[in-house]
Write a protein that holds these residues in place. Structure first.
Motif, PDB file in Angstrom:
ATOM      1  N   ASP A   1       4.312  -2.360   0.130  1.00  0.00           N
ATOM      2  CA  ASP A   1       4.023  -0.926  -0.004  1.00  0.00           C
ATOM      3  C   ASP A   1       5.161  -0.209  -0.718  1.00  0.00           C
ATOM      4  O   ASP A   1       4.921   0.641  -1.579  1.00  0.00           O
ATOM      5  CB  ASP A   1       3.786  -0.283   1.365  1.00  0.00           C
ATOM      6  N   GLU A   2       6.394  -0.554  -0.371  1.00  0.00           N
ATOM      7  CA  GLU A   2       7.557   0.050  -1.037  1.00  0.00           C
ATOM      8  C   GLU A   2       7.599  -0.329  -2.507  1.00  0.00           C
ATOM      9  O   GLU A   2       7.874   0.508  -3.370  1.00  0.00           O
ATOM     10  CB  GLU A   2       8.845  -0.393  -0.354  1.00  0.00           C
TER      11      GLU A   2
ATOM     12  N   GLN B   1       4.862   1.612  -4.359  1.00  0.00           N
ATOM     13  CA  GLN B   1       5.248   3.021  -4.506  1.00  0.00           C
ATOM     14  C   GLN B   1       6.296   3.156  -5.596  1.00  0.00           C
ATOM     15  O   GLN B   1       6.237   4.078  -6.421  1.00  0.00           O
ATOM     16  CB  GLN B   1       5.779   3.575  -3.182  1.00  0.00           C
TER      17      GLN B   1
ATOM     18  N   TYR C   1       4.697   2.859  -9.036  1.00  0.00           N
ATOM     19  CA  TYR C   1       4.027   4.103  -9.426  1.00  0.00           C
ATOM     20  C   TYR C   1       5.045   5.166  -9.842  1.00  0.00           C
ATOM     21  O   TYR C   1       4.901   5.800 -10.890  1.00  0.00           O
ATOM     22  CB  TYR C   1       3.151   4.628  -8.283  1.00  0.00           C
ATOM     23  N   THR C   2       6.096   5.344  -9.053  1.00  0.00           N
ATOM     24  CA  THR C   2       7.119   6.350  -9.353  1.00  0.00           C
ATOM     25  C   THR C   2       7.794   6.070 -10.687  1.00  0.00           C
ATOM     26  O   THR C   2       7.939   6.980 -11.522  1.00  0.00           O
ATOM     27  CB  THR C   2       8.166   6.394  -8.223  1.00  0.00           C
TER      28      THR C   2
ATOM     29  N   LYS D   1      -2.120   5.078  -9.273  1.00  0.00           N
ATOM     30  CA  LYS D   1      -1.857   5.821  -8.038  1.00  0.00           C
ATOM     31  C   LYS D   1      -2.800   5.363  -6.927  1.00  0.00           C
ATOM     32  O   LYS D   1      -2.373   5.173  -5.789  1.00  0.00           O
ATOM     33  CB  LYS D   1      -2.018   7.318  -8.280  1.00  0.00           C
ATOM     34  N   GLU D   2      -4.053   5.157  -7.282  1.00  0.00           N
ATOM     35  CA  GLU D   2      -5.024   4.693  -6.293  1.00  0.00           C
ATOM     36  C   GLU D   2      -4.659   3.304  -5.765  1.00  0.00           C
ATOM     37  O   GLU D   2      -4.767   3.032  -4.567  1.00  0.00           O
ATOM     38  CB  GLU D   2      -6.428   4.662  -6.911  1.00  0.00           C
TER      39      GLU D   2
ATOM     40  N   CYS E   1      -1.584   1.885  -5.808  1.00  0.00           N
ATOM     41  CA  CYS E   1      -0.266   1.864  -5.160  1.00  0.00           C
ATOM     42  C   CYS E   1      -0.148   2.774  -3.950  1.00  0.00           C
ATOM     43  O   CYS E   1       0.613   2.480  -3.039  1.00  0.00           O
ATOM     44  CB  CYS E   1       0.820   2.246  -6.170  1.00  0.00           C
ATOM     45  N   CYS E   2      -0.844   3.860  -3.972  1.00  0.00           N
ATOM     46  CA  CYS E   2      -0.624   4.870  -2.928  1.00  0.00           C
ATOM     47  C   CYS E   2      -1.866   5.132  -2.092  1.00  0.00           C
ATOM     48  O   CYS E   2      -1.797   5.895  -1.125  1.00  0.00           O
ATOM     49  CB  CYS E   2      -0.171   6.179  -3.569  1.00  0.00           C
ATOM     50  N   GLY E   3      -2.962   4.585  -2.479  1.00  0.00           N
ATOM     51  CA  GLY E   3      -4.170   4.997  -1.834  1.00  0.00           C
ATOM     52  C   GLY E   3      -4.843   4.030  -1.005  1.00  0.00           C
ATOM     53  O   GLY E   3      -5.579   4.089  -0.166  1.00  0.00           O
TER      54      GLY E   3
END
Length: 98
Positions: free
Chosen positions: A65-66, A69, A72-73, A93-94, A96-98
């Motif tokens: 997860d890190e 993220q 994406y960043t 984003k979807e 990596c973060c969703g």
């Protein structure tokens, strides 16, 4: 003549899911690299590959997860640096973060 040796690794269901997610993120990052200036693409494609290879053996989902993220960043930072609309990273984003 080159001899290739492959090692079979027993993976659990969650490990396969994590690997699939990481591969989807990597492919999406490479797709976004194509939106950058032609002369910058090889550098960022190599950078992305090296980062995903270096972090391919994670011990737990929290680390994944890190990593996602961070992917994406960093990707949105690079897109902004070259004035590419950040909305093109919605798929990433979807993933990596969703």
């Amino acid at each position: 003549m080159s001899l290739h040796v492959f090692t079979c690794v027993k993976m659990q269901g969650q490990q396969w899911a994590d690997l699939a997610c990481a591969l989807r993120a990597y492919m999406e990052v490479l797709r976004l690299v194509r939106r950058l200036l032609r002369e910058t693409r090889p550098y960022y494609a190599k950078y992305a590959r090296e980062n995903f290879v270096n972090y391919r053996k994670l011990d737990d989902s929290a680390s994944l997860d890190e990593l996602l993220q961070r992917a994406y960043t960093h990707t949105t930072w690079v897109l902004n640096k070259y004035s590419v609309d950040q909305s093109v990273a919605d798929n990433l984003k979807e993933i990596c973060c969703g």
